[in-house]
Structure formats: C-alpha cells, structure tokens
Design a protein around this motif. Structure first.
Motif, PDB file in Angstrom:
ATOM      1  N   THR A 103     -26.561   4.721  -4.299  1.00  0.00           N
ATOM      2  CA  THR A 103     -25.891   3.673  -3.523  1.00  0.00           C
ATOM      3  C   THR A 103     -26.614   2.351  -3.782  1.00  0.00           C
ATOM      4  O   THR A 103     -27.716   2.335  -4.333  1.00  0.00           O
ATOM      5  CB  THR A 103     -25.963   3.981  -2.024  1.00  0.00           C
ATOM      6  N   SER A 128     -16.782   1.639  -5.694  1.00  0.00           N
ATOM      7  CA  SER A 128     -17.167   2.602  -4.660  1.00  0.00           C
ATOM      8  C   SER A 128     -16.077   3.629  -4.355  1.00  0.00           C
ATOM      9  O   SER A 128     -16.357   4.657  -3.742  1.00  0.00           O
ATOM     10  CB  SER A 128     -17.546   1.866  -3.371  1.00  0.00           C
ATOM     11  N   SER A 146     -17.666   8.243  -2.338  1.00  0.00           N
ATOM     12  CA  SER A 146     -18.105   7.551  -1.125  1.00  0.00           C
ATOM     13  C   SER A 146     -17.770   8.375   0.107  1.00  0.00           C
ATOM     14  O   SER A 146     -16.709   9.001   0.181  1.00  0.00           O
ATOM     15  CB  SER A 146     -17.424   6.181  -1.021  1.00  0.00           C
TER      16      SER A 146
END
Length: 321
Positions: A145, A187, A222
């Motif tokens: 991340t 993402s 995600s």
C-alpha cells in the motif's frame, strides 16, 4: 506496560464518554471511536484484530511514528479534540488477501510472498486484471500500500508513494531479470500471483506478522479502508517522509548499522538480544552498530516495563515536531 496503562486510565478517567480495555476483542459494536495505544507493532497487531471495524480509529504511539494519530504525551489534548469533533479522518488503503478461498486480515503495509526457507528463490507469474505481465524468478514479491511504501517495499527498491495516492505497488525482490522493476497499478486492480513454485513451501506474510502457507495462487485487491483519526496541522504522513529522507541521507553508515536501522524501522522497539536474533549478526557487531546509531541521533535507548521487569530497548528516534 503497567505504568503506561495506569497513566492512560488516569487521563481517560477524566472523560465520561471513554472506556479503557486492556485487550481488544472483535465485539466493538456500540462505540463511536476505537483507540489503540502502543508501539507500531502493537498497533498493527490490534488493527488486524479490529479487521471488521469500519468506524474511526485513534492510534496513540510513542513519538511520531508510522501509524500514529498522536503521541501519547498529547493524549489528553487529543481526547478533548475528539469530544469537540475537531478532527479529520484519513482513509488508509488496505489490501484484501485471498488464498484458497480464505480471506485473511487486511494488510495495512504490505503482503510479502516468500519461500519459508531463506536463500531460496521462487517462480511466479504475475497478472493484473487478468492481463499477463510477466513470469519471474526472484527471492520474493511484495505487494504494498502507499503506507507500506516507506517500509519493506522501499528497502527492496520500491518508490516512496504519498499516503493518499490511490494506488498499489508491486515490487519484485532480487529478481534474476533486470527488466522486472517495481510497478504501480490503480487501487481498483485485482492482482493475481499464479504458478508459484519453490523448493521450499511458499508463504504470504501480512505486515510482517501474520504468516500463512500458500498453494500455487494468491489473489490481492483493495479492501475496506482504515479510517484513521488525524489531529492538528502536522500530518503523520509528512513526518514519515521527513524521517525517511533523514535516514536515507546517512549513507556513511556501515552495512550492519543500516541493516539494524531497517529492522528497527520495521519491527519497532527491540532489545539488543532481539536485534541479534533477527539480524543474525554477532553480538559485538550489534553493540558497535547501536553505538554508532545512537551517536548519530538516529535511534534512542529506552527503559520500559515488560511483564514485571525493566528491559532496555532500542527504537527509531522520533522526528522533531
């Protein structure tokens, strides 16, 4: 740490709307805000336990650290601010990991795919949104991340990513092919690591603490964001970048000191014995490296309470506010 717990109870006792618990469980229904107080590693561990919690989280640590909303010395002021509603929410991207149909706790920093035995390579095929990117032979693979870009991913050659960027970072670790460079994807991508082969069993490691063996495939995407409470004008993200830049500027350190610095960054507070165990360096080398790091003002030596006794630990020195 009994002394810390007693101090926290004393501060929170001044606010009728807050309750202190010494062990986080999965049942936090009915609360508006959940707070976690401790080191980076302790905070991460309890955020994993709060995997299903979707409300705001106040993280209180020791110094300006990677996941802290506030320093523990500012807890009283922070509680007043929360009661008054004068705070912001930063949504931190987390990763959902699916192995053999089993979902694991969300990763806040990264998912590392490595053979369970060191000094072994693995083979894998990488797909993003069902599009084939490459087949590779490497020591491992890190899916990170933006928050985790300052940790393990950066030490493996990944770029620094702003914490609010909506992207996921893919970093091959010591690939045998120089063309296998870090890749940044949106993402909302679905990342598939397939055809995993190694002479040792391959495992997925979430945030350096949760380990599970994998078969031939790992699916990563995600997950629901972590809603971190942010207070004041100083962003912990900016502080994190400032600290990272400061560390990178000290390139005259011996390799052992750089290695220990990275371990402390990733693990948080450690005793000298724990550093020796994790680095596998000779005790004399560790003692010398710690002396150098303290002299340069990069780490600090503290006495804390573990169990019923005092122990000496070392940790990164907090950036100046």
């Amino acid at each position: 740490m009994p002394s810390v717990i007693d101090e926290v109870k004393k501060i929170i006792g001044n606010y009728s709307s807050f309750t202190v618990v010494t062990e986080v469980g999965s049942d936090v229904d009915g609360y508006d805000v959940v707070g976690v107080i401790g080191t980076d590693r302790f905070i991460l561990m309890n955020l994993h336990r709060l995997n299903s919690w979707e409300g705001p989280v106040l993280t209180v640590g020791f110094g300006l650290s990677f996941l802290n909303s506030v320093d523990i010395t500012n807890l009283d002021k922070a509680l007043t601010t929360i009661v008054d509603g004068n705070y912001d929410i930063e949504e931190i991207l987390r990763l959902s990991v699916n192995i053999k149909g089993k979902k694991l706790p969300y990763a806040i920093n990264e998912v590392a795919i490595f053979p369970s035995r060191s000094a072994m390579t693995l083979e894998y095929s990488l797909y993003v949104n069902n599009e084939y990117l490459w087949h590779d032979v490497a020591d491992g693979l890190i899916i990170s991340t933006p928050t985790g870009s300052t940790a393990y991913a950066m030490s493996a050659g990944g770029p620094l990513i702003h914490s609010r960027a909506q992207v996921i970072e893919i970093v091959p670790v010591n690939s045998t092919n120089l063309a296998r460079v870090p890749v940044i994807v949106p993402s909302d991508s679905v990342i598939m690591i397939r055809d995993l082969i190694s002479r040792s069993r391959v495992e997925a490691i979430i945030d350096g603490s949760i380990r599970t063996y994998v078969g031939s495939e790992v699916r990563i995407m995600s997950g629901k964001p972590l809603k971190l409470i942010r207070i004041g004008e100083i962003s912990s993200a900016i502080g994190r970048y400032e600290k990272k830049i400061s560390l990178l500027a000290n390139m005259d350190l011996p390799p052992s000191a750089k290695f220990i610095l990275k371990i402390l960054e990733y693990e948080g507070q450690l005793t000298q014995k724990e550093i020796v165990e994790k680095t596998m360096l000779p005790s004399r080398t560790v003692r010398n490296a710690l002396s150098i790091l303290i002299r340069k003002g990069l780490i600090q030596r503290q006495v804390i309470i573990r169990g019923n006794k005092e122990v000496i630990v070392y940790s990164l020195k907090s950036a100046e506010r």
